[in-house]
Design a protein around this motif. Structure first.
Motif, PDB file in Angstrom:
ATOM      1  N   GLU A 252       1.001  -1.099  -0.161  1.00  0.00           N
ATOM      2  CA  GLU A 252       0.047   0.008  -0.001  1.00  0.00           C
ATOM      3  C   GLU A 252       0.825   1.121   0.126  1.00  0.00           C
ATOM      4  O   GLU A 252       0.346   2.258  -0.257  1.00  0.00           O
ATOM      5  N   ALA A 253       2.230   1.190   0.389  1.00  0.00           N
ATOM      6  CA  ALA A 253       3.009   2.183   0.480  1.00  0.00           C
ATOM      7  C   ALA A 253       3.392   2.857  -0.791  1.00  0.00           C
ATOM      8  O   ALA A 253       3.261   4.120  -1.103  1.00  0.00           O
ATOM      9  N   PHE A 254       3.089   1.816  -1.992  1.00  0.00           N
ATOM     10  CA  PHE A 254       3.421   2.449  -3.126  1.00  0.00           C
ATOM     11  C   PHE A 254       2.264   3.404  -3.669  1.00  0.00           C
ATOM     12  O   PHE A 254       2.587   4.191  -4.275  1.00  0.00           O
ATOM     13  N   GLY A 255       1.051   3.093  -3.128  1.00  0.00           N
ATOM     14  CA  GLY A 255       0.048   3.795  -3.670  1.00  0.00           C
ATOM     15  C   GLY A 255      -0.156   5.083  -2.978  1.00  0.00           C
ATOM     16  O   GLY A 255      -0.171   6.095  -3.672  1.00  0.00           O
ATOM     17  N   ALA A 256       0.706   5.373  -1.916  1.00  0.00           N
ATOM     18  CA  ALA A 256       0.875   6.614  -1.165  1.00  0.00           C
ATOM     19  C   ALA A 256       2.113   7.327  -1.869  1.00  0.00           C
ATOM     20  O   ALA A 256       2.041   8.646  -1.080  1.00  0.00           O
ATOM     21  N   GLY A 257       2.793   6.777  -2.601  1.00  0.00           N
ATOM     22  CA  GLY A 257       3.982   7.301  -2.965  1.00  0.00           C
ATOM     23  C   GLY A 257       4.988   7.319  -2.344  1.00  0.00           C
ATOM     24  O   GLY A 257       6.037   8.086  -2.440  1.00  0.00           O
ATOM     25  N   LYS A 258       5.307   6.346  -1.536  1.00  0.00           N
ATOM     26  CA  LYS A 258       6.198   6.081  -0.604  1.00  0.00           C
ATOM     27  C   LYS A 258       7.164   4.897  -0.723  1.00  0.00           C
ATOM     28  O   LYS A 258       6.552   3.819  -1.377  1.00  0.00           O
ATOM     29  N   ALA A 259       8.419   4.788  -0.368  1.00  0.00           N
ATOM     30  CA  ALA A 259       9.309   3.334  -0.741  1.00  0.00           C
ATOM     31  C   ALA A 259       8.682   2.438   0.083  1.00  0.00           C
ATOM     32  O   ALA A 259       8.461   2.535   1.237  1.00  0.00           O
ATOM     33  N   PHE A 260       8.999   1.128  -0.359  1.00  0.00           N
ATOM     34  CA  PHE A 260       8.638  -0.078   0.418  1.00  0.00           C
ATOM     35  C   PHE A 260      10.008  -1.077   0.400  1.00  0.00           C
ATOM     36  O   PHE A 260      10.303  -0.875  -0.699  1.00  0.00           O
ATOM     37  N   ILE A 261      10.339  -1.661   1.605  1.00  0.00           N
ATOM     38  CA  ILE A 261      11.441  -2.340   1.512  1.00  0.00           C
ATOM     39  C   ILE A 261      10.798  -3.736   2.448  1.00  0.00           C
ATOM     40  O   ILE A 261      10.555  -3.544   3.494  1.00  0.00           O
ATOM     41  N   SER A 262      10.923  -4.801   1.811  1.00  0.00           N
ATOM     42  CA  SER A 262      10.940  -6.127   2.209  1.00  0.00           C
ATOM     43  C   SER A 262      11.570  -7.203   1.705  1.00  0.00           C
ATOM     44  O   SER A 262      12.081  -7.169   0.641  1.00  0.00           O
ATOM     45  N   PRO A 263      12.174  -8.082   2.605  1.00  0.00           N
ATOM     46  CA  PRO A 263      12.931  -9.209   2.288  1.00  0.00           C
ATOM     47  C   PRO A 263      12.256 -10.185   1.383  1.00  0.00           C
ATOM     48  O   PRO A 263      12.558 -10.778   0.464  1.00  0.00           O
ATOM     49  N   GLY A 269      12.181  -6.146 -10.829  1.00  0.00           N
ATOM     50  CA  GLY A 269      13.498  -5.294 -10.843  1.00  0.00           C
ATOM     51  C   GLY A 269      13.501  -4.356 -10.039  1.00  0.00           C
ATOM     52  O   GLY A 269      14.070  -3.118 -10.106  1.00  0.00           O
ATOM     53  N   TYR A 270      12.676  -3.980  -8.904  1.00  0.00           N
ATOM     54  CA  TYR A 270      12.502  -3.046  -7.862  1.00  0.00           C
ATOM     55  C   TYR A 270      13.992  -2.875  -7.243  1.00  0.00           C
ATOM     56  O   TYR A 270      14.626  -4.086  -6.907  1.00  0.00           O
ATOM     57  N   PRO A 271      14.643  -1.861  -7.074  1.00  0.00           N
ATOM     58  CA  PRO A 271      16.002  -1.503  -6.651  1.00  0.00           C
ATOM     59  C   PRO A 271      16.272  -1.762  -5.020  1.00  0.00           C
ATOM     60  O   PRO A 271      17.309  -2.131  -4.941  1.00  0.00           O
ATOM     61  N   TRP A 272      15.293  -1.440  -4.422  1.00  0.00           N
ATOM     62  CA  TRP A 272      15.474  -1.527  -2.782  1.00  0.00           C
ATOM     63  C   TRP A 272      15.206  -3.073  -2.335  1.00  0.00           C
ATOM     64  O   TRP A 272      13.916  -3.026  -1.981  1.00  0.00           O
ATOM     65  N   THR A 273      16.108  -3.811  -2.424  1.00  0.00           N
ATOM     66  CA  THR A 273      15.700  -5.065  -2.090  1.00  0.00           C
ATOM     67  C   THR A 273      16.578  -5.670  -0.813  1.00  0.00           C
ATOM     68  O   THR A 273      17.822  -4.806  -0.681  1.00  0.00           O
ATOM     69  N   CYS A 274      16.345  -6.732  -0.425  1.00  0.00           N
ATOM     70  CA  CYS A 274      17.382  -6.984   1.059  1.00  0.00           C
ATOM     71  C   CYS A 274      17.143  -8.543   1.306  1.00  0.00           C
ATOM     72  O   CYS A 274      16.055  -9.060   0.868  1.00  0.00           O
ATOM     73  N   ASN A 275      18.084  -9.226   1.898  1.00  0.00           N
ATOM     74  CA  ASN A 275      17.887 -10.631   2.406  1.00  0.00           C
ATOM     75  C   ASN A 275      17.360 -10.511   3.886  1.00  0.00           C
ATOM     76  O   ASN A 275      17.061  -9.234   4.399  1.00  0.00           O
ATOM     77  N   TYR A 276      16.991 -11.399   4.378  1.00  0.00           N
ATOM     78  CA  TYR A 276      16.302 -11.517   5.813  1.00  0.00           C
ATOM     79  C   TYR A 276      17.486 -11.606   6.763  1.00  0.00           C
ATOM     80  O   TYR A 276      17.649 -12.582   7.497  1.00  0.00           O
ATOM     81  N   ASP A 277      18.335 -10.558   6.814  1.00  0.00           N
ATOM     82  CA  ASP A 277      19.170 -10.273   7.998  1.00  0.00           C
ATOM     83  C   ASP A 277      19.524  -8.798   7.998  1.00  0.00           C
ATOM     84  O   ASP A 277      19.283  -8.143   7.292  1.00  0.00           O
ATOM     85  N   PRO A 278      19.884  -8.402   9.343  1.00  0.00           N
ATOM     86  CA  PRO A 278      19.778  -6.977   9.880  1.00  0.00           C
ATOM     87  C   PRO A 278      20.849  -6.164   8.912  1.00  0.00           C
ATOM     88  O   PRO A 278      20.501  -4.960   8.703  1.00  0.00           O
ATOM     89  N   SER A 290      19.501   7.095   0.389  1.00  0.00           N
ATOM     90  CA  SER A 290      20.439   8.006  -0.487  1.00  0.00           C
ATOM     91  C   SER A 290      20.176   8.396  -1.674  1.00  0.00           C
ATOM     92  O   SER A 290      20.558   9.260  -2.372  1.00  0.00           O
ATOM     93  N   ASP A 291      19.347   7.581  -2.536  1.00  0.00           N
ATOM     94  CA  ASP A 291      18.949   7.801  -3.938  1.00  0.00           C
ATOM     95  C   ASP A 291      17.342   7.639  -3.926  1.00  0.00           C
ATOM     96  O   ASP A 291      16.805   7.008  -4.886  1.00  0.00           O
ATOM     97  N   TYR A 292      16.578   8.421  -2.878  1.00  0.00           N
ATOM     98  CA  TYR A 292      15.313   8.136  -2.891  1.00  0.00           C
ATOM     99  C   TYR A 292      14.398   8.672  -4.081  1.00  0.00           C
ATOM    100  O   TYR A 292      13.299   7.772  -4.348  1.00  0.00           O
ATOM    101  N   ARG A 293      14.868   9.576  -4.703  1.00  0.00           N
ATOM    102  CA  ARG A 293      14.028   9.676  -5.949  1.00  0.00           C
ATOM    103  C   ARG A 293      14.289   8.852  -7.257  1.00  0.00           C
ATOM    104  O   ARG A 293      13.640   9.263  -8.408  1.00  0.00           O
ATOM    105  N   LYS A 294      15.102   7.993  -7.166  1.00  0.00           N
ATOM    106  CA  LYS A 294      15.500   6.950  -8.137  1.00  0.00           C
ATOM    107  C   LYS A 294      14.120   6.431  -8.783  1.00  0.00           C
ATOM    108  O   LYS A 294      14.090   5.917  -9.821  1.00  0.00           O
TER     109      LYS A 294
END
Length: 323
Positions: A252-263, A269-278, A290-294
């Protein structure tokens, strides 16, 4: 044309949804489907299994879309039954109920519908006719709100608001925030949907014991209703989820125009990805901020998570089985 005209009687499908009333992502998704099916010109009813009417006028139907369970009185009504696999299959094992219920319904269903490609092999073990549709959102509800000046604190302001249960919890994100806060002392974390007194007390104790209070600035209860969720989303910069290896409603974050990050989110091809570790989670927040407007996050939602597309795709599946 994406949708049928309301005047095209021959193309109209009479859809019955079966759903238990509750406050959950499943219920929200089901009601969004019903809303946009009706807007597309179809006749739509939402009712409880073996129970009362929740939406629409009831009456005849061509197909049943089940979201919890089937209605035993309709087992032999001669109408196709399609099960929407809202719950991630791994959680359906963990709660001790859902997997068995799904297996018992499978022989009575013409097909399953899934909304995440990574779970298809698991559901197809149970029902070979499992189809994939877009995991969509009501982008008329989840949207940017101009003039929001009362933000939650932080640069960035980071929000966790999905329901907490079992391994779906913010502990790894709180570990990650220690690194984020070391780099950006103004970063803040806001935790919502802490649903009961014991859980609230546990996170308060963790906040004190682990000295998280410089960045953990909110420990709050449930957010009531889609409009309030959207208002909350508009007050932050980044929304995070702990789901892995899949993802759920926090998009739902995307609908509001906000970044979303989840493992669990590495779609398209979404750029902000991560593994399940801190460490990986912290790196993802740092890269994003650092590159929010990408990324144009609202446009990402329109391109990849529009419930109108979910409806168009799922109606085509219903039509395969309607006589």
């Amino acid at each position: 044309m994406l949708f049928r005209s309301r005047n095209d009687e021959d193309d109209r499908v009479k859809i019955q949804h079966l759903m238990s009333p509750e406050k959950s992502g499943l219920a929200t998704s089901t009601l969004e489907l019903a809303k946009y099916e009706a807007l597309a010109g179809h006749e739509v009813t939402v009712r409880q299994p073996a129970g009362g009417l929740l939406y629409g006028r009831g009456g005849e139907y061509d197909v049943t879309a089940a979201h919890h369970q089937l209605d035993p009185s309709q087992y032999f009504d001669g109408k196709p039954k399609i099960l929407w696999t809202h719950g991630e299959p791994l959680s359906s094992v963990g709660n001790g109920i859902s997997l068995r219920a799904t297996i018992e319904m499978a022989s009575k269903c013409s097909a399953f519908i899934s909304m995440r490609k990574d779970e298809l092999p698991l559901w197809r073990m149970i029902h070979p006719n499992t189809y994939l549709v877009t995991k969509g959102l009501d982008l008329d509800v989840y949207k940017p709100l101009p003039g929001i000046t009362e933000r939650l604190s932080g640069e960035p302001a980071i929000l966790y608001y999905e329901n907490i249960r079992q391994t779906r919890n913010p502990l790894y994100w709180l570990c990650a925030m220690q690194q984020v806060h070391a780099k950006w002392p103004n970063a803040r974390f806001h935790l919502y949907n802490v649903s009961d007194k014991k859980m609230f007390e546990s996170f308060q104790a963790l906040n004190t014991c682990a000295h998280l209070w410089p960045f953990l600035r909110t420990i709050s209860g449930p957010v009531d209703g889609p409009e309030q969720v959207n208002l909350l989303l508009n007050k932050v910069d980044i929304v995070v989820s702990a789901l892995y290896p899949l993802y759920a409603r926090s998009i739902e974050a995307f609908g509001a125009g906000k970044a979303f990050i989840s493992p669990g989110y590495s779609e398209f091809g979404y750029p902000w990805t991560c593994n399940y570790d801190p460490d990986s989670m912290a790196d993802a927040i740092i890269a994003c901020w650092s590159d929010y407007r990408k990324v144009d996050y609202r446009q990402w939602g329109l391109d990849h998570h529009d419930v109108r597309n979910t409806v168009a795709e799922s109606v085509k599946i219903y039509e395969r089985f309607v006589q």
